[in-house]
Scaffold this active site. Sequence first.
Site, PDB file in Angstrom:
ATOM      1  N   GLU A   1       0.834  -1.220   0.000  1.00 32.00           N
ATOM      2  CA  GLU A   1       0.000   0.000   0.000  1.00 32.00           C
ATOM      3  C   GLU A   1       0.863   1.261   0.000  1.00 32.00           C
ATOM      4  O   GLU A   1       0.732   2.111   0.882  1.00 32.00           O
ATOM      5  CB  GLU A   1      -0.899   0.031   1.249  1.00 32.00           C
ATOM      6  CG  GLU A   1      -1.805  -1.162   1.438  1.00 32.00           C
ATOM      7  CD  GLU A   1      -2.463  -1.174   2.834  1.00 32.00           C
ATOM      8  OE1 GLU A   1      -2.080  -0.364   3.694  1.00 32.00           O
ATOM      9  OE2 GLU A   1      -3.357  -2.000   3.040  1.00 32.00           O
TER      10      GLU A   1
ATOM     11  N   TYR B   1       4.857  18.241  11.429  1.00 33.72           N
ATOM     12  CA  TYR B   1       5.873  17.250  11.814  1.00 33.72           C
ATOM     13  C   TYR B   1       7.284  17.830  11.846  1.00 33.72           C
ATOM     14  O   TYR B   1       8.254  17.067  11.825  1.00 33.72           O
ATOM     15  CB  TYR B   1       5.939  16.101  10.792  1.00 33.72           C
ATOM     16  CG  TYR B   1       4.680  15.521  10.248  1.00 33.72           C
ATOM     17  CD1 TYR B   1       3.728  14.930  11.087  1.00 33.72           C
ATOM     18  CD2 TYR B   1       4.461  15.479   8.868  1.00 33.72           C
ATOM     19  CE1 TYR B   1       2.589  14.339  10.544  1.00 33.72           C
ATOM     20  CE2 TYR B   1       3.330  14.885   8.326  1.00 33.72           C
ATOM     21  CZ  TYR B   1       2.402  14.324   9.179  1.00 33.72           C
ATOM     22  OH  TYR B   1       1.299  13.732   8.639  1.00 33.72           O
TER      23      TYR B   1
ATOM     24  N   CYS C   1      -1.545  33.779   9.995  1.00 37.36           N
ATOM     25  CA  CYS C   1      -1.299  34.348  11.313  1.00 37.36           C
ATOM     26  C   CYS C   1      -1.088  33.256  12.352  1.00 37.36           C
ATOM     27  O   CYS C   1      -1.944  33.028  13.222  1.00 37.36           O
ATOM     28  CB  CYS C   1      -2.453  35.263  11.695  1.00 37.36           C
ATOM     29  SG  CYS C   1      -2.667  36.549  10.465  1.00 37.36           S
TER      30      CYS C   1
HETATM   31  C1  LIG Z   1      -1.123   6.199   5.098  1.00 36.02           C
HETATM   32  C2  LIG Z   1      -1.239   4.744   4.862  1.00 36.02           C
HETATM   33  C3  LIG Z   1      -0.520   4.121   3.831  1.00 36.02           C
HETATM   34  C4  LIG Z   1       0.468   4.863   2.974  1.00 36.02           C
HETATM   35  O1  LIG Z   1       1.603   5.214   3.700  1.00 36.02           O
HETATM   36  P1  LIG Z   1       2.872   5.870   2.980  1.00 36.02           P
HETATM   37  O2  LIG Z   1       3.810   6.149   4.081  1.00 36.02           O
HETATM   38  O3  LIG Z   1       2.404   7.099   2.300  1.00 36.02           O
HETATM   39  O4  LIG Z   1       3.402   4.855   2.009  1.00 36.02           O
HETATM   40  C5  LIG Z   1      -0.726   2.774   3.627  1.00 36.02           C
HETATM   41  N1  LIG Z   1      -1.591   2.054   4.399  1.00 36.02           N
HETATM   42  C6  LIG Z   1      -2.290   2.631   5.405  1.00 36.02           C
HETATM   43  C7  LIG Z   1      -3.205   1.799   6.199  1.00 36.02           C
HETATM   44  C8  LIG Z   1      -2.134   3.979   5.669  1.00 36.02           C
HETATM   45  O5  LIG Z   1      -2.814   4.541   6.681  1.00 36.02           O
END
Ligand SMILES: *Cc1c(COP(=O)(O)O)cnc(C)c1O
Length: 406
Positions: free
Chosen positions: A265, A308, A334
């Site tokens: 992902e 961050y 601001c």
């Molecule tokens: C945010 C997120 C991602 C993507 O993360 P990256 O650091 O952008 O690769 C994948 N899976 C889940 C469940 C997320 O919350």
Amino acid sequence: MSLHCENISYTELAERFGTPLYVYSQAELDSAFARYQTAFAALAPLICYAVKANGNLSVIRRFAELGSGFDIVSGGELARVLAAGGRADKTIFSGVGKSAAEIEFALKSGIKCFNVESLPELDRINEIAGRLKTAAPVSLRINPDVDAQTHPYISTGLKANKFGIAMEDAERAYLHAASLPHLNIIGIDCHIGSQLIKLEPLVEACERLLPLIDKLAAHGIGLQHIDLGGGVGIVYQNEETPDLAAYAAAVQKLLGGRSLKLILEPGRSLVGNAGALLTRVEFVKQNGDKNFVVVDAAMNDLMRPALYQAYHHIENAEPSISAPFAADIVGPICETGDFLAKDRMISARAGDLLVVRSAGAYASSMAGNYNTRPRAAEVLINGSEAKIVRHRETLEEMLANERDCL
Ligand SMILES: *Cc1c(COP(=O)(O)O)cnc(C)c1O
């Protein structure tokens, strides 16, 4: 030599489309996706682009064309994926607080899998699937309790985080899922954090899930896939980021003979360095002996530095146009937290154009209207062609949902 995105100079883009402006390179999107495909070729994973990194419809469409699936965290993101030609049956629904309406929408759309984060969520999905006379495909997000060694706000794989189901509760959670009549258990997943610059935590998370998979098999719960989430870091400054080929090799070795389909992902690592944010210098001012470069982009356009303390590289679009000096690069909002960079050497005069690098991920998707600032336009570059993929928000659009009815 002016800085370019593909064949077009940033200076020309700013003149044509105004600032602040997000600029994305299609070639960079393509090559980032290809890097995953090449590195993981032996495992033929389903790559599910994490839409929250950048949900622009054209970005989604491009990844759909490349064969990507999608990782979504809301019904809104599912609507984006469907509107941009993404396939529901390649879409995974993550997130800790899925509403009943979102679950119903996802079930009716025919998504590939729910990544479930708690027992009450299992019960809710089961109930809704029963009502719709269907079976919901589910995976459980297990929290492997590894330290991702990243910023605490983007670290998600520790017990102390709100995400996932604790490892020691995982077996019980799967048995509970198996007892529910309207669920179809198909996988296991984890996602330990974002902007990970070390490979070891990613591999360790995978390693920790394997004994559980084998235990579940002994209970007669056979899984079809393992989803290792996203999180691979990118270079913002001078980080050494994980080598995808080494990651793939380690995962392949760990999975061994198990017939598990791999899902990934990635978000940031597919779009982060494909984007830049262009911003015009309004003023250069001094307070005492401190210099401030005041630009027309702000924390509402790029929240990462404020949220961050993130680093973004910033350059003058016409390098060596003037001598660099040390300054904070700040927006017009601001808030003292409204800065893009602190104590940075920068060449900048009023009217100059600055290029904020690595703004493809978690930039436009986190943008808002604070200080009643319209959201910036987005353009996608393909060679010598620039297409507006989001027009600059107008003042009328910003006020359209409000009523002055006293
Ligand atoms: C945010 C997120 C991602 C993507 O993360 P990256 O650091 O952008 O690769 C994948 N899976 C889940 C469940 C997320 O919350």
